[in-house]
Design a protein around this motif. Structure first.
Motif, PDB file in Angstrom:
ATOM      1  N   GLU A  55       0.803  -1.231   0.000  1.00  0.00           N
ATOM      2  CA  GLU A  55       0.000   0.000   0.000  1.00  0.00           C
ATOM      3  C   GLU A  55       0.833   1.276   0.000  1.00  0.00           C
ATOM      4  O   GLU A  55       0.403   2.315   0.493  1.00  0.00           O
ATOM      5  N   THR A  56       2.048   1.216  -0.575  1.00  0.00           N
ATOM      6  CA  THR A  56       2.890   2.408  -0.643  1.00  0.00           C
ATOM      7  C   THR A  56       2.894   3.042  -2.027  1.00  0.00           C
ATOM      8  O   THR A  56       3.458   4.124  -2.197  1.00  0.00           O
ATOM      9  N   ALA A  57       2.286   2.382  -3.004  1.00  0.00           N
ATOM     10  CA  ALA A  57       2.229   2.928  -4.359  1.00  0.00           C
ATOM     11  C   ALA A  57       0.863   2.638  -4.966  1.00  0.00           C
ATOM     12  O   ALA A  57       0.225   1.626  -4.656  1.00  0.00           O
ATOM     13  N   CYS A 117       5.354  12.802  -1.792  1.00  0.00           N
ATOM     14  CA  CYS A 117       5.223  11.605  -2.608  1.00  0.00           C
ATOM     15  C   CYS A 117       5.893  11.831  -3.956  1.00  0.00           C
ATOM     16  O   CYS A 117       6.108  12.965  -4.372  1.00  0.00           O
ATOM     17  N   ASN A 118       6.227  10.744  -4.597  1.00  0.00           N
ATOM     18  CA  ASN A 118       6.732  10.781  -5.959  1.00  0.00           C
ATOM     19  C   ASN A 118       5.562  10.532  -6.890  1.00  0.00           C
ATOM     20  O   ASN A 118       4.585   9.886  -6.512  1.00  0.00           O
ATOM     21  N   LEU A 136       1.641   7.032  -8.103  1.00  0.00           N
ATOM     22  CA  LEU A 136       1.810   7.902  -6.934  1.00  0.00           C
ATOM     23  C   LEU A 136       2.384   7.114  -5.777  1.00  0.00           C
ATOM     24  O   LEU A 136       2.140   5.917  -5.661  1.00  0.00           O
ATOM     25  N   GLY A 137       3.096   7.809  -4.906  1.00  0.00           N
ATOM     26  CA  GLY A 137       3.606   7.183  -3.692  1.00  0.00           C
ATOM     27  C   GLY A 137       5.076   6.846  -3.812  1.00  0.00           C
ATOM     28  O   GLY A 137       5.858   7.630  -4.350  1.00  0.00           O
ATOM     29  N   ASP A 138       5.444   5.660  -3.340  1.00  0.00           N
ATOM     30  CA  ASP A 138       6.838   5.236  -3.385  1.00  0.00           C
ATOM     31  C   ASP A 138       7.114   4.625  -4.757  1.00  0.00           C
ATOM     32  O   ASP A 138       7.259   3.404  -4.911  1.00  0.00           O
ATOM     33  N   VAL A 139       7.160   5.480  -5.756  1.00  0.00           N
ATOM     34  CA  VAL A 139       7.335   5.064  -7.140  1.00  0.00           C
ATOM     35  C   VAL A 139       8.690   4.391  -7.338  1.00  0.00           C
ATOM     36  O   VAL A 139       8.799   3.394  -8.063  1.00  0.00           O
ATOM     37  N   GLU A 143       9.326   0.710  -8.953  1.00  0.00           N
ATOM     38  CA  GLU A 143       9.636   1.114 -10.328  1.00  0.00           C
ATOM     39  C   GLU A 143       9.575  -0.051 -11.321  1.00  0.00           C
ATOM     40  O   GLU A 143       9.014   0.088 -12.406  1.00  0.00           O
ATOM     41  N   ALA A 144      10.114  -1.195 -10.964  1.00  0.00           N
ATOM     42  CA  ALA A 144      10.117  -2.332 -11.894  1.00  0.00           C
ATOM     43  C   ALA A 144       8.699  -2.779 -12.220  1.00  0.00           C
ATOM     44  O   ALA A 144       8.370  -3.033 -13.396  1.00  0.00           O
ATOM     45  N   GLU A 145       7.834  -2.836 -11.217  1.00  0.00           N
ATOM     46  CA  GLU A 145       6.447  -3.242 -11.456  1.00  0.00           C
ATOM     47  C   GLU A 145       5.703  -2.198 -12.287  1.00  0.00           C
ATOM     48  O   GLU A 145       4.955  -2.544 -13.208  1.00  0.00           O
TER      49      GLU A 145
END
Length: 159
Positions: A55-57, A117-118, A136-139, A143-145
């Motif tokens: 739940e961080t992105a 947030c990123n 949004l969030g911890d992009v 990043e890979a996903e």
């Protein structure tokens, strides 16, 4: 003898992992794409939201009339004002072709619900209608996903 097959099985499992992602088709845009394995998602009106397992992105998908133009970052920022405040661009537009579709991307930082947030967006052009995907969030952590989702976007064959 059985141990000789272990590296082969492990390698095949790595290639099989993307198949386990859930494929989603957006009928308005005529595009299909993969939601990463383990991510939850829900469709609310015309917006699809996918949430990472920790739940961080979050990924937001919606069909848009925003077109490829010099003002694309400004147009996206205007449309995302309720979600991202004080948006700052850290990577200007890049344009690439993926699966015969143009993807226009930018990256930045901002404030999401009072937390830093990123954000990362990709405008997909070349289908029935344009699709905007916003991360949004911890992009960086996901990043890979997220980029796997971008690489999976393709026409659904209906056009």
């Amino acid at each position: 003898m059985r141990r000789a097959y272990a590296p082969l099985i492990a390698t095949l499992c790595l290639f099989a992992a993307p198949v386990l992602a859930e494929q989603f088709t957006d009928t308005q845009s005529g595009l299909q794409f993969d939601i990463p394995r383990g991510w939850t998602h829900k469709l609310d009106g015309n917006t699809l939201t996918a949430l990472s397992p920790d739940e961080t992105a979050m990924l937001l998908f919606f069909v848009t009339d925003i077109s490829e133009s010099d003002e694309v970052v400004d147009r996206v920022a205007e449309s995302m004002d309720q979600v991202i405040q004080n948006a700052q661009v850290t990577r200007r537009l890049t344009i690439r072709e993926v699966n015969d579709l143009k993807q226009i991307q930018a990256k930045g930082t901002g404030t999401c619900e009072e937390d830093l947030c990123n954000w990362d967006f990709t405008l997909v052009v070349g289908a029935r209608r344009n699709l905007l995907v916003v991360a949004l969030g911890d992009v960086d952590k996901h990043e890979a996903e997220i980029h796997g989702v971008y690489r999976s976007i393709q026409n659904d064959g209906s056009i």
